[in-house]
Design an enzyme around this catalytic site. Structure first.
Site, mmCIF file in Angstrom:
data_model
loop_
_atom_site.group_PDB
_atom_site.id
_atom_site.type_symbol
_atom_site.label_atom_id
_atom_site.label_comp_id
_atom_site.label_asym_id
_atom_site.label_seq_id
_atom_site.Cartn_x
_atom_site.Cartn_y
_atom_site.Cartn_z
ATOM 1 N N LYS A 63 -12.253 6.786 18.918
ATOM 2 C CA LYS A 63 -11.469 5.937 19.815
ATOM 3 C C LYS A 63 -10.100 6.578 19.981
ATOM 4 O O LYS A 63 -9.267 6.541 19.085
ATOM 5 C CB LYS A 63 -11.307 4.515 19.269
ATOM 6 C CG LYS A 63 -10.777 3.588 20.356
ATOM 7 C CD LYS A 63 -9.960 2.434 19.841
ATOM 8 C CE LYS A 63 -8.541 2.767 19.479
ATOM 9 N NZ LYS A 63 -7.671 3.229 20.559
ATOM 10 N N GLU A 117 -3.891 6.953 7.522
ATOM 11 C CA GLU A 117 -2.651 7.731 7.565
ATOM 12 C C GLU A 117 -1.671 6.893 8.367
ATOM 13 O O GLU A 117 -1.815 6.763 9.576
ATOM 14 C CB GLU A 117 -2.948 9.100 8.201
ATOM 15 C CG GLU A 117 -1.963 10.154 7.804
ATOM 16 C CD GLU A 117 -0.913 10.342 8.844
ATOM 17 O OE1 GLU A 117 0.160 9.693 8.681
ATOM 18 O OE2 GLU A 117 -1.141 11.086 9.794
ATOM 19 N N CYS A 137 4.962 10.628 12.306
ATOM 20 C CA CYS A 137 5.085 9.835 11.087
ATOM 21 C C CYS A 137 5.771 10.638 9.990
ATOM 22 O O CYS A 137 6.205 10.067 9.001
ATOM 23 C CB CYS A 137 3.730 9.310 10.650
ATOM 24 S SG CYS A 137 2.554 10.617 10.424
ATOM 25 N N GLU A 179 11.069 2.646 10.534
ATOM 26 C CA GLU A 179 10.685 3.920 11.154
ATOM 27 C C GLU A 179 11.127 3.862 12.622
ATOM 28 O O GLU A 179 10.591 3.082 13.413
ATOM 29 C CB GLU A 179 9.163 4.064 11.042
ATOM 30 C CG GLU A 179 8.644 5.413 11.446
ATOM 31 C CD GLU A 179 7.118 5.517 11.247
ATOM 32 O OE1 GLU A 179 6.424 4.490 11.361
ATOM 33 O OE2 GLU A 179 6.647 6.632 10.995
#
Ligand code: SIN
Length: 489
Positions: free
Chosen positions: A184, A264, A298, A395
């Site tokens: 996906k 992750e 990330c 973040e």
């Protein structure tokens, strides 16, 4: 289709879904638009998978599993090597697609394609090196054999920030291990995945291998695809890269059938600069760790923790380095910082910067979104930043570098660990003893020492705490798709 994508590339992008070796529209004919974040204009309309389309894809993956797991390791290795060769031959076209749908400058997109291809090559090499174990039981009563067998059909859910590398990092070990896949892609960046999937499909077809090995279901609703698949006992593995929030939800859903799960997730990387650091090298590393994909990774350095004796000097040099960056459309020559992925991303960066400035942070450069089409934010350096501000604790996923000072190593480690995330940390120091202390004490899965990049296809990439479970890349990345089977003999 807009001019940001060369017509020669556009002509070869599949816009359907890949099920059982065939590109086709969604069962109900639904589509969704994919836009260029550098202009906001639509590039393509892409098939929008329904629940039933997702289940069709899983059926294909399930049927292909028996022949694929039986295929000789060398057959899998050769397939992956051929995919590596074709990806490398088409690197410019794939890079053009990455830039068109993801926004990053072409030079960075080319680097991403090389990085992605490296995963495919590495796992082509590893496919024939799956090891087991044979030994005598300690009591001498029997022998122990440990074999490795593929986990089964896998759902691979990829993010938008590296539309080719993150797919490659999941798909290559899955195929090397003998798993079949339903991919996906991210709603915002399905085109690159489709292009690379067609390379894999064509290689499978040319070798008369089972065509349902790889299936791709683009969708405008991740939940519509993931929910039925995670509820279906034929699925045996989930690999997801994305936010911690979504990862948590997926892990809960994956618990229904106790799937093997690799996650992750988010990060909040500290970039530590000690008093003994080479400041030129630290600034160069900071640019790399902060500005790759305009801060949308990330592993992006999210907070700069700098010893108080060198903080002013470091901030000054970083400000000069940021002043040399060129913000623009990723396809324009000279651009070094592309757009953010969507309007909401710009709004989010604006919000955290505004909060910091209102709390007394000083804007050394940037601090605003330029007025132009597309979703841009200026490279920004903030000083006098308190460690409890959102620009530090969350973040940011944007080109913002907040500088926070520390007094000694203990404080640096305490600040570095003051987050629920633990993906990567960067440290600049000349003291090897300190490096070893940081490796022991900083709570992350990865540590970059005197370098602003750690990613490498042959190394275990992943985090601790709320940054995820499992590893991608290296030997560990293959283990995620293999179950050990113990035979007592
Ligand atoms: C990510 O941002 O998810 C991955 C970055 C990398 O592999 O370097």
């Amino acid at each position: 289709m807009t001019s940001s994508l060369p017509p020669s590339v556009a002509a070869h992008v599949p816009t359907g879904m890949l099920v059982g070796g065939r590109w086709r529209p969604a069962r109900d004919g639904a589509t969704f638009a994919v836009a260029d974040p550098g202009t906001g204009e639509t590039l393509f309309d892409v098939a929008d998978a329904s629940e039933q389309d997702a289940l069709d894809a899983l059926t294909a993956a399930d049927e292909a599993f028996a022949p694929w797991r039986a295929a000789a390791p060398r057959v899998r290795a050769d397939l992956l090597r051929a995919v590596f060769d074709t990806m490398t031959a088409h690197a410019q076209d794939i890079a053009a697609l990455v830039t068109a749908e993801g926004g990053k400058p072409l030079a960075e997109a080319r680097a991403e394609v090389a990085y992605a291809a490296d995963y495919v090559r590495w796992y082509a090499e590893q496919a024939v090196r799956v090891e087991g174990l044979a030994r005598r039981a300690p009591a001498g009563t029997h022998h122990q054999l440990v074999l490795r067998r593929p986990v089964g059909p896998a759902l691979l859910v990829a993010p938008w920030n590296f539309p080719v590398a993150m797919i490659a990092r999941k798909l290559a070990p899955a195929l090397a291990a003998g798993c079949t896949c339903v991919v996906k892609p991210a709603q915002l960046t399905p085109l690159t995945t489709a292009y690379v999937a067609e390379i894999v499909r064509a290689e499978l077809d040319a070798r008369d291998l089972p065509t349902g090995v790889l299936n791709v279901v683009p969708t405008s609703s991740a939940r519509r695809v993931s929910e039925p698949l995670l509820a279906d006992p034929r699925l045996r593995k989930l690999s997801f890269t994305g936010s911690t929030e979504v990862g948590r939800t997926l892990q809960a859903a994956a618990a229904q059938h106790l799937l093997r799960t690799s996650l992750e997730l988010g990060g909040n990387a500290p970039f530590l600069v000690f008093a003994d650091a080479d400041l030129d090298a630290a600034v160069e590393g900071a640019l790399q760790a902060k500005m790759r994909n305009a801060g949308q990774t990330c592993v992006a350095a999210n907070r700069f923790l700098v010893h108080e004796s060198v903080a002013a000097d470091f901030a000054e040099r970083l400000t000069h380095a940021f002043a040399r960056l060129v913000v623009g459309h990723g396809a324009d020559a000279g651009t070094t910082v592309g757009p953010l992925i969507e309007a909401a991303a710009v709004e989010r960066v604006e919000e955290v910067v505004t909060q910091a400035v209102d709390a007394g942070a000083r804007v050394r450069i940037g601090g605003r979104a330029p007025r132009r089409a597309g979703y841009f934010y200026e490279p920004t350096v903030l000083t006098s930043v308190a460690p409890d501000l959102r620009v530090v604790t969350e973040e940011t996923f944007g080109p913002v570098a907040p500088v926070v000072t520390f007094g000694d190593e203990d404080e640096a480690v305490r600040l570095a660990n003051a987050t629920p995330y633990g993906l990567v940390a960067y440290a600049y120091t000349r003291d090897v003893g300190r490096v070893m202390r940081l490796a022991e004490q900083v709570e992350t899965g990865m540590l970059g020492v005197n370098r602003g990049a750690v990613s490498d296809a042959s190394a275990p990439f992943g985090g601790v705490k709320q940054s995820g479970l499992g590893r991608e890349g290296g030997e560990a990345g293959l283990e995620e798709y293999l179950d050990p089977v113990y035979v007592a003999l």
